[in-house]
Write a protein that holds these residues in place. Structure first.
Motif, mmCIF file in Angstrom:
data_model
loop_
_atom_site.group_PDB
_atom_site.id
_atom_site.type_symbol
_atom_site.label_atom_id
_atom_site.label_comp_id
_atom_site.label_asym_id
_atom_site.label_seq_id
_atom_site.Cartn_x
_atom_site.Cartn_y
_atom_site.Cartn_z
ATOM 1 N N GLN A 1 0.843 -1.186 0.000
ATOM 2 C CA GLN A 1 0.000 0.000 0.000
ATOM 3 C C GLN A 1 0.881 1.238 0.000
ATOM 4 N N PRO A 2 0.559 2.200 -0.856
ATOM 5 C CA PRO A 2 1.363 3.426 -0.841
ATOM 6 C C PRO A 2 1.177 4.171 0.476
ATOM 7 N N THR A 3 2.248 4.784 0.937
ATOM 8 C CA THR A 3 2.156 5.517 2.193
ATOM 9 C C THR A 3 1.408 6.818 1.965
ATOM 10 N N ALA A 4 0.640 7.216 2.960
ATOM 11 C CA ALA A 4 -0.073 8.483 2.883
ATOM 12 C C ALA A 4 0.883 9.610 3.244
ATOM 13 N N ASP A 5 0.714 10.742 2.602
ATOM 14 C CA ASP A 5 1.579 11.884 2.879
ATOM 15 C C ASP A 5 1.204 12.503 4.225
ATOM 16 N N ARG A 6 2.196 12.914 4.965
ATOM 17 C CA ARG A 6 1.991 13.580 6.256
ATOM 18 C C ARG A 6 2.726 14.907 6.241
ATOM 19 N N SER A 7 2.044 15.942 6.687
ATOM 20 C CA SER A 7 2.611 17.279 6.727
ATOM 21 C C SER A 7 3.370 17.493 8.035
ATOM 22 N N VAL A 8 4.569 18.034 7.931
ATOM 23 C CA VAL A 8 5.381 18.301 9.118
ATOM 24 C C VAL A 8 4.716 19.393 9.959
ATOM 25 N N GLY A 9 4.170 20.406 9.306
ATOM 26 C CA GLY A 9 3.505 21.490 10.027
ATOM 27 C C GLY A 9 2.292 21.000 10.807
ATOM 28 N N THR A 10 1.503 20.153 10.180
ATOM 29 C CA THR A 10 0.329 19.609 10.864
ATOM 30 C C THR A 10 0.746 18.725 12.034
ATOM 31 N N ALA A 11 1.792 17.933 11.840
ATOM 32 C CA ALA A 11 2.282 17.074 12.926
ATOM 33 C C ALA A 11 2.750 17.922 14.103
ATOM 34 N N LEU A 12 3.465 18.998 13.824
ATOM 35 C CA LEU A 12 3.930 19.868 14.903
ATOM 36 C C LEU A 12 2.762 20.564 15.604
#
Length: 129
Positions: free
Chosen positions: A55-66
């Motif tokens: 399964q392709p990995t979903a993109d994650r935003s660094v700004g949202t994670a922070l």
């Protein structure tokens, strides 16, 4: 993986020298299709019942994670990694029980750093695909 040109010729020549063969279908079983226990020698294998595409990995935003780790602390890590969020939250609760609320002064910024690093890695992997 599909081979073309010289790679295909080289590998097909090697396969012609081998002694293995595709097993015959025994009724009522259908012929095997690149899956299960048998992995054929064909260069043009397709996905069969025994092989699932990753399964392709979903993109994650660094700004949202922070932002989420700033707002929710260790539980905000669940945005990047469910298991990481659960483990970090459980360890933070344990540290608060054992050491008091002063443990949050270490756990909160640490979870933000971990969230940024994990999201950056997931984003880099997403861009490589």
């Amino acid at each position: 993986m599909t081979y073309t040109g010289p790679q295909y010729q080289r590998l097909s020549g090697r396969m012609a020298e081998t002694f293995g063969s595709t097993p015959e279908a025994v009724p009522p079983h259908p012929p095997l299709i690149s899956g299960g226990w048998y992995h054929g020698m064909s260069l043009d294998e397709v996905l069969g019942p025994g092989r699932c595409p990753p399964q392709p990995t979903a993109d994650r935003s660094v700004g949202t994670a922070l932002w989420l780790t700033l707002a929710f602390g260790p539980a905000g890590l669940g945005y990047v990694s469910r298991a990481g969020g659960l483990v970090c939250s459980a360890l933070t609760v344990l540290a608060v029980v054992l050491l008091g609320f002063a443990a949050l002064l270490i756990a909160w910024p640490l979870s933000m750093v971990c969230g940024g690093i994990l999201a950056s890695g997931v984003h880099a992997e997403y861009r490589r695909q």
